[in-house]
Design a protein around this motif. Structure first.
Motif, PDB file in Angstrom:
ATOM      1  N   LYS A  18     -11.525  21.901 -37.980  1.00 58.30           N
ATOM      2  CA  LYS A  18     -10.339  22.775 -38.074  1.00 58.30           C
ATOM      3  C   LYS A  18      -9.089  22.075 -37.560  1.00 58.30           C
ATOM      4  O   LYS A  18      -8.032  22.157 -38.173  1.00 58.30           O
ATOM      5  CB  LYS A  18     -10.562  24.061 -37.266  1.00 58.30           C
ATOM      6  N   VAL A  19      -9.210  21.397 -36.414  1.00 62.02           N
ATOM      7  CA  VAL A  19      -8.053  20.711 -35.837  1.00 62.02           C
ATOM      8  C   VAL A  19      -7.604  19.570 -36.753  1.00 62.02           C
ATOM      9  O   VAL A  19      -6.410  19.443 -37.060  1.00 62.02           O
ATOM     10  CB  VAL A  19      -8.369  20.191 -34.416  1.00 62.02           C
ATOM     11  N   CYS A  20      -8.538  18.773 -37.212  1.00 62.73           N
ATOM     12  CA  CYS A  20      -8.197  17.633 -38.076  1.00 62.73           C
ATOM     13  C   CYS A  20      -7.608  18.084 -39.407  1.00 62.73           C
ATOM     14  O   CYS A  20      -6.687  17.453 -39.923  1.00 62.73           O
ATOM     15  CB  CYS A  20      -9.417  16.748 -38.299  1.00 62.73           C
ATOM     16  N   THR A  21      -8.114  19.163 -39.952  1.00 67.12           N
ATOM     17  CA  THR A  21      -7.567  19.695 -41.209  1.00 67.12           C
ATOM     18  C   THR A  21      -6.117  20.102 -41.018  1.00 67.12           C
ATOM     19  O   THR A  21      -5.255  19.775 -41.832  1.00 67.12           O
ATOM     20  CB  THR A  21      -8.406  20.887 -41.706  1.00 67.12           C
ATOM     21  N   TYR A  22      -5.826  20.811 -39.924  1.00 67.42           N
ATOM     22  CA  TYR A  22      -4.444  21.208 -39.648  1.00 67.42           C
ATOM     23  C   TYR A  22      -3.551  19.976 -39.524  1.00 67.42           C
ATOM     24  O   TYR A  22      -2.462  19.928 -40.102  1.00 67.42           O
ATOM     25  CB  TYR A  22      -4.341  22.060 -38.380  1.00 67.42           C
ATOM     26  N   LEU A  23      -3.999  18.982 -38.780  1.00 68.56           N
ATOM     27  CA  LEU A  23      -3.195  17.777 -38.572  1.00 68.56           C
ATOM     28  C   LEU A  23      -2.917  17.066 -39.897  1.00 68.56           C
ATOM     29  O   LEU A  23      -1.781  16.657 -40.165  1.00 68.56           O
ATOM     30  CB  LEU A  23      -3.892  16.829 -37.594  1.00 68.56           C
ATOM     31  N   GLN A  66      -2.444  28.949 -32.264  1.00 69.89           N
ATOM     32  CA  GLN A  66      -3.043  29.971 -33.122  1.00 69.89           C
ATOM     33  C   GLN A  66      -4.375  29.498 -33.698  1.00 69.89           C
ATOM     34  O   GLN A  66      -5.338  30.271 -33.762  1.00 69.89           O
ATOM     35  CB  GLN A  66      -2.087  30.349 -34.255  1.00 69.89           C
ATOM     36  N   VAL A  67      -4.448  28.238 -34.116  1.00 68.50           N
ATOM     37  CA  VAL A  67      -5.723  27.678 -34.601  1.00 68.50           C
ATOM     38  C   VAL A  67      -6.767  27.806 -33.497  1.00 68.50           C
ATOM     39  O   VAL A  67      -7.909  28.207 -33.751  1.00 68.50           O
ATOM     40  CB  VAL A  67      -5.556  26.194 -35.032  1.00 68.50           C
ATOM     41  N   GLY A  68      -6.376  27.487 -32.266  1.00 69.55           N
ATOM     42  CA  GLY A  68      -7.298  27.603 -31.137  1.00 69.55           C
ATOM     43  C   GLY A  68      -7.783  29.026 -30.936  1.00 69.55           C
ATOM     44  O   GLY A  68      -8.971  29.255 -30.724  1.00 69.55           O
ATOM     45  N   GLU A  69      -6.861  29.979 -30.993  1.00 71.95           N
ATOM     46  CA  GLU A  69      -7.252  31.388 -30.848  1.00 71.95           C
ATOM     47  C   GLU A  69      -8.215  31.797 -31.949  1.00 71.95           C
ATOM     48  O   GLU A  69      -9.184  32.517 -31.699  1.00 71.95           O
ATOM     49  CB  GLU A  69      -6.023  32.285 -30.868  1.00 71.95           C
ATOM     50  N   ASP A  70      -7.955  31.330 -33.167  1.00 77.17           N
ATOM     51  CA  ASP A  70      -8.803  31.684 -34.309  1.00 77.17           C
ATOM     52  C   ASP A  70     -10.236  31.181 -34.141  1.00 77.17           C
ATOM     53  O   ASP A  70     -11.173  31.824 -34.613  1.00 77.17           O
ATOM     54  CB  ASP A  70      -8.222  31.132 -35.612  1.00 77.17           C
ATOM     55  N   ILE A  71     -10.401  30.022 -33.502  1.00 76.94           N
ATOM     56  CA  ILE A  71     -11.750  29.446 -33.366  1.00 76.94           C
ATOM     57  C   ILE A  71     -12.306  29.579 -31.943  1.00 76.94           C
ATOM     58  O   ILE A  71     -13.393  29.097 -31.663  1.00 76.94           O
ATOM     59  CB  ILE A  71     -11.797  27.976 -33.841  1.00 76.94           C
ATOM     60  N   GLY A  72     -11.558  30.223 -31.057  1.00 75.73           N
ATOM     61  CA  GLY A  72     -12.067  30.504 -29.716  1.00 75.73           C
ATOM     62  C   GLY A  72     -11.979  29.364 -28.723  1.00 75.73           C
ATOM     63  O   GLY A  72     -12.821  29.269 -27.818  1.00 75.73           O
ATOM     64  N   VAL A  73     -10.995  28.491 -28.872  1.00 78.40           N
ATOM     65  CA  VAL A  73     -10.768  27.405 -27.915  1.00 78.40           C
ATOM     66  C   VAL A  73      -9.291  27.376 -27.549  1.00 78.40           C
ATOM     67  O   VAL A  73      -8.472  28.033 -28.183  1.00 78.40           O
ATOM     68  CB  VAL A  73     -11.191  26.025 -28.484  1.00 78.40           C
ATOM     69  N   GLU A  74      -8.962  26.600 -26.532  1.00 76.15           N
ATOM     70  CA  GLU A  74      -7.561  26.427 -26.135  1.00 76.15           C
ATOM     71  C   GLU A  74      -7.089  25.060 -26.609  1.00 76.15           C
ATOM     72  O   GLU A  74      -7.696  24.039 -26.305  1.00 76.15           O
ATOM     73  CB  GLU A  74      -7.426  26.513 -24.619  1.00 76.15           C
ATOM     74  N   ILE A  75      -6.014  25.054 -27.391  1.00 75.64           N
ATOM     75  CA  ILE A  75      -5.455  23.805 -27.911  1.00 75.64           C
ATOM     76  C   ILE A  75      -4.028  23.679 -27.411  1.00 75.64           C
ATOM     77  O   ILE A  75      -3.229  24.601 -27.547  1.00 75.64           O
ATOM     78  CB  ILE A  75      -5.452  23.775 -29.457  1.00 75.64           C
ATOM     79  N   LYS A  76      -3.731  22.509 -26.823  1.00 76.79           N
ATOM     80  CA  LYS A  76      -2.374  22.228 -26.349  1.00 76.79           C
ATOM     81  C   LYS A  76      -1.902  20.910 -26.941  1.00 76.79           C
ATOM     82  O   LYS A  76      -2.658  19.942 -27.014  1.00 76.79           O
ATOM     83  CB  LYS A  76      -2.340  22.116 -24.834  1.00 76.79           C
ATOM     84  N   LEU A  77      -0.644  20.887 -27.352  1.00 75.42           N
ATOM     85  CA  LEU A  77       0.020  19.664 -27.798  1.00 75.42           C
ATOM     86  C   LEU A  77       1.171  19.407 -26.847  1.00 75.42           C
ATOM     87  O   LEU A  77       1.998  20.291 -26.622  1.00 75.42           O
ATOM     88  CB  LEU A  77       0.546  19.804 -29.230  1.00 75.42           C
ATOM     89  N   GLN A  78       1.197  18.202 -26.284  1.00 69.69           N
ATOM     90  CA  GLN A  78       2.268  17.819 -25.383  1.00 69.69           C
ATOM     91  C   GLN A  78       2.835  16.481 -25.843  1.00 69.69           C
ATOM     92  O   GLN A  78       2.105  15.636 -26.373  1.00 69.69           O
ATOM     93  CB  GLN A  78       1.744  17.691 -23.955  1.00 69.69           C
ATOM     94  N   HIS A  79       4.115  16.303 -25.611  1.00 75.86           N
ATOM     95  CA  HIS A  79       4.776  15.051 -25.987  1.00 75.86           C
ATOM     96  C   HIS A  79       4.351  13.948 -25.021  1.00 75.86           C
ATOM     97  O   HIS A  79       4.205  14.178 -23.819  1.00 75.86           O
ATOM     98  CB  HIS A  79       6.293  15.238 -25.956  1.00 75.86           C
ATOM     99  N   GLU A  80       4.143  12.759 -25.532  1.00 76.38           N
ATOM    100  CA  GLU A  80       3.732  11.604 -24.735  1.00 76.38           C
ATOM    101  C   GLU A  80       4.692  11.348 -23.572  1.00 76.38           C
ATOM    102  O   GLU A  80       4.273  10.906 -22.494  1.00 76.38           O
ATOM    103  CB  GLU A  80       3.657  10.369 -25.632  1.00 76.38           C
TER     104      GLU A  80
END
Length: 89
Positions: A18-23, A66-80
């Protein structure tokens, strides 16, 4: 520019897919990925190229949450830059 994505939660089938597909759909290239499962808990860290996304950084952050909520995990994106500055202090 690079971004750091972290994914945490209970392990289940399809998290990476799911994460890779979104990316891929939003022109974010995966540069490095590390994933482990400790007992039943999934932990993944990705470094992604965010130099040519199809959406703004803020929109991608919200979408990944939202993808994380949909699949039941926590996903965070932070700038390097957050990590680079943090280690200079």
């Amino acid at each position: 520019m690079k971004g750091i994505i972290t994914v945490l939660g209970k392990d289940k089938v399809g998290i990476i897919a799911k994460v890779c597909t979104y990316l891929a759909e939003h022109n974010l290239n995966i540069l490095d990925i590390s994933q482990t499962i400790v007992q039943d808990y999934f932990n993944m860290m990705m470094i992604v190229d965010i130099s040519a996304p199809s959406k703004s950084f803020e929109e991608i952050v919200e979408d990944l949450q939202q993808v994380g909520e949909d699949i039941g995990v926590e996903i965070k994106l932070q700038h390097e830059d957050i990590f680079n500055i943090m280690h200079r202090i």
